[in-house]
Design an enzyme around this catalytic site. Structure first.
Site: not given
Ligand code: PGA
Length: 256
Positions: A13-15, A99, A101, A171, A177, A217
């Site tokens: 997931n490159w966001k 997600h 976010e 998650e 993150g 993470s």
């Molecule tokens: P992260 O993100 O690996 O940077 O913790 C995971 C995600 O949000 O899918």
């Protein structure tokens, strides 16, 4: 179906990172860093920003599958700034939905996620449905009840055949993150519980076929702790997926 029978799936997931040009390069470097034996053993999914999908598809689309990071549930209409399932179909096999976010910063509800899940299946896209608890919920002992509710509200009415192809990503929000992770056994217990909820919706066979990822993470050093768990079938990777060698190490941990 046993964990061995479910093909591991590791998704990047490159966001909101990479321009279209950078995304092409990153995709090519990522594929080059992963040995072809691993690419056969593990399903690899790259989820770049929307406007990089076409370029990434041209660069590596025959080697790996692509996913989008979100979508609207309508096929078209007056929804300024949104992307519809029909726009994704030429490039994507998967779409990440719900997600944390999206839920936290853009107010997505379980009902929104449900509409998106139904739309994804209706258009031939496979959802990667994200669920997970906050730190306060974990500390209050509410993790299982909260995650079960997220799964039930996202998936009610989805057919057993569709559920069997589904990917769920557990998650914990506090692990995304932050460099903190759940322990392998803890994450596995939630993954097993998620599978039970899927079984209650669509039957045991569908639940055994559906794949459950851990995310939050994950890196090349800790990936094996999660990927060796019986109910965890892969990883959803954010930060570490922007580094080809690191991502390749995670895929390597899923290969054994
Ligand atoms: P992260 O993100 O690996 O940077 O913790 C995971 C995600 O949000 O899918």
């Amino acid at each position: 179906m046993t964990a061995q029978a479910r093909k591991p799936i590791v998704a990047a997931n490159w966001k909101m990172h990479t321009t279209p040009g950078q995304a092409r390069d990153l995709a090519a470097q990522t594929v080059a860093a992963i040995p072809s034996a691993s690419r056969a053993a593990v399903e690899i999914v790259l989820c770049p920003p929307f406007i990089a999908l076409e370029g990434v598809h041209e660069a590596v689309g025959s080697e790996v599958r692509l996913g989008a990071q979100n979508m609207h549930w309508e096929a078209q209409g007056a929804f300024t700034g949104e992307i519809s399932p029909t726009m994704l179909v030429p490039w994507c096999w998967y779409v990440i939905l719900g997600h944390s976010e999206r839920r936290q910063y853009f107010g997505e509800t379980n009902h929104d996620v449900h509409l998106k899940v139904k739309a994804a299946f209706a258009h031939g896209l496979t959802p990667i449905v994200c669920v997970g608890e906050s730190l306060a919920q974990r500390e209050a002992g509410e993790t299982h009840a909260w995650v079960a509710l997220q799964v039930r509200e996202a998936l009610h009415g989805v057919s057993p055949a569709q559920l069997a192809t589904l990917v769920l990503a557990y998650e914990p929000i506090w692990a995304i993150g932050t460099g903190k992770t759940a322990s392998g056994p803890d994450a596995n217990a939630v993954a097993a519980m998620i599978r039970e909820v899927v079984a209650a919706i669509g039957g045991a066979a569908a639940a055994q076929a559906a794949r459950v990822q851990y995310g939050g993470s994950v890196n090349g050093t800790n990936a094996a702790e999660f990927l060796c768990q019986p109910d965890i079938d892969g990883a959803l990777v954010g930060g570490a997926s922007l580094k080809p060698e690191e991502f390749a190490r995670i895929v390597g941990a899923a290969t054994v």
